[in-house]
Design a protein around this motif. Structure first.
Motif, short mmCIF file in Angstrom:
data_model
loop_
_atom_site.label_atom_id
_atom_site.label_comp_id
_atom_site.label_asym_id
_atom_site.label_seq_id
_atom_site.Cartn_x
_atom_site.Cartn_y
_atom_site.Cartn_z
N ALA A 1 41.85 35.74 41.12
CA ALA A 1 40.96 36.86 41.41
C ALA A 1 41.49 37.59 42.64
N VAL A 2 41.60 38.91 42.56
CA VAL A 2 42.10 39.71 43.66
C VAL A 2 40.95 40.21 44.53
N ARG A 3 39.83 40.54 43.89
CA ARG A 3 38.67 41.00 44.66
C ARG A 3 37.40 40.64 43.93
N HIS A 4 36.30 40.71 44.67
CA HIS A 4 34.99 40.35 44.11
C HIS A 4 34.57 41.35 43.04
N GLY A 5 33.79 40.86 42.11
CA GLY A 5 33.25 41.72 41.07
C GLY A 5 32.92 40.91 39.83
N THR A 6 32.26 41.58 38.91
CA THR A 6 32.01 41.01 37.60
C THR A 6 32.65 41.95 36.60
N VAL A 7 33.71 41.46 35.96
CA VAL A 7 34.48 42.29 35.04
C VAL A 7 34.73 41.44 33.79
N PHE A 8 34.50 42.05 32.64
CA PHE A 8 34.70 41.37 31.36
C PHE A 8 35.92 41.97 30.65
N GLY A 9 36.61 41.15 29.88
CA GLY A 9 37.65 41.64 28.99
C GLY A 9 38.97 42.01 29.63
N ILE A 10 39.30 41.41 30.76
CA ILE A 10 40.61 41.65 31.35
C ILE A 10 41.64 40.90 30.49
N ARG A 11 42.66 41.61 30.05
CA ARG A 11 43.65 41.01 29.16
C ARG A 11 44.87 40.58 29.97
N ILE A 12 45.20 39.29 29.87
CA ILE A 12 46.45 38.79 30.44
C ILE A 12 47.40 38.63 29.26
N THR A 13 48.53 39.30 29.33
CA THR A 13 49.46 39.36 28.21
C THR A 13 50.78 38.68 28.56
N ALA A 14 51.24 37.85 27.64
CA ALA A 14 52.57 37.25 27.72
C ALA A 14 53.43 37.89 26.63
N THR A 15 54.58 38.42 27.01
CA THR A 15 55.45 39.12 26.06
C THR A 15 56.83 38.47 26.06
N CYS A 16 57.34 38.23 24.86
CA CYS A 16 58.68 37.66 24.69
C CYS A 16 59.37 38.41 23.55
N ASP A 17 60.49 39.02 23.84
CA ASP A 17 61.26 39.77 22.84
C ASP A 17 60.40 40.79 22.09
N GLY A 18 59.49 41.45 22.80
CA GLY A 18 58.67 42.50 22.20
C GLY A 18 57.44 42.00 21.47
N VAL A 19 57.24 40.70 21.40
CA VAL A 19 56.06 40.12 20.74
C VAL A 19 55.12 39.62 21.82
N SER A 20 53.82 39.90 21.67
CA SER A 20 52.85 39.58 22.72
C SER A 20 51.71 38.71 22.24
N GLY A 21 51.15 37.99 23.18
CA GLY A 21 49.92 37.23 22.99
C GLY A 21 49.05 37.44 24.21
N THR A 22 47.74 37.25 24.06
CA THR A 22 46.84 37.52 25.17
C THR A 22 45.81 36.41 25.40
N SER A 23 45.31 36.41 26.60
CA SER A 23 44.15 35.62 26.98
C SER A 23 43.16 36.60 27.58
N ILE A 24 41.89 36.42 27.28
CA ILE A 24 40.86 37.33 27.80
C ILE A 24 40.17 36.65 28.98
N VAL A 25 40.14 37.36 30.12
CA VAL A 25 39.58 36.81 31.35
C VAL A 25 38.27 37.51 31.67
N THR A 26 37.28 36.70 32.04
CA THR A 26 36.03 37.21 32.58
C THR A 26 36.02 36.84 34.06
N LEU A 27 35.80 37.82 34.90
CA LEU A 27 35.76 37.59 36.35
C LEU A 27 34.33 37.66 36.82
N THR A 28 33.84 36.59 37.42
CA THR A 28 32.51 36.57 38.06
C THR A 28 32.70 35.98 39.45
N TYR A 29 33.16 36.83 40.36
CA TYR A 29 33.55 36.37 41.69
C TYR A 29 32.92 37.23 42.73
#
Length: 103
Positions: A75-103
């Motif tokens: 978490a970089v700063r306080h807040g409540t944010v839904f649906g932040i996408r963390i994406t891993a990309t390899c050779d142009g193909v991607s996968g994601t994890s969805i982060v909810t921040l309640t900080y």
């Protein structure tokens, strides 16, 4: 005459990238770890490829590569944010994890 070298092995094509956990909640400023799994069309794990990580909202959640297939999210700063996408990309193909921040 010398024998020519053998041809290089065929390049394995990345079929999918899966990030786990698929969803995560950050409730404080302690980093959590995400792992990317890179596989070919036969669901065989492909090792040794470069994985690039990114955050859809780096003003709230940062992502830093910590190993060949892992990354830390923080978490970089306080807040409540839904649906932040963390994406891993390899050779142009991607996968994601969805982060909810309640900080």
């Amino acid at each position: 005459t010398p024998t020519p070298p053998p041809p290089p092995p065929p390049t394995t094509t990345v079929a999918s990238v899966t990030v786990s956990p698929a969803s995560v909640t950050l409730t404080n400023n302690h980093p959590k770890t995400l792992t990317a799994k890179v596989v070919d069309a036969n669901d065989h794990v492909i090792n040794g490829r470069t994985i690039t990580w990114s955050s859809s909202d780096s003003s709230h959640v940062s992502v830093t590569s910590t190993g060949a297939t892992t990354a830390a999210i923080t978490a970089v700063r306080h807040g409540t944010v839904f649906g932040i996408r963390i994406t891993a990309t390899c050779d142009g193909v991607s996968g994601t994890s969805i982060v909810t921040l309640t900080y």
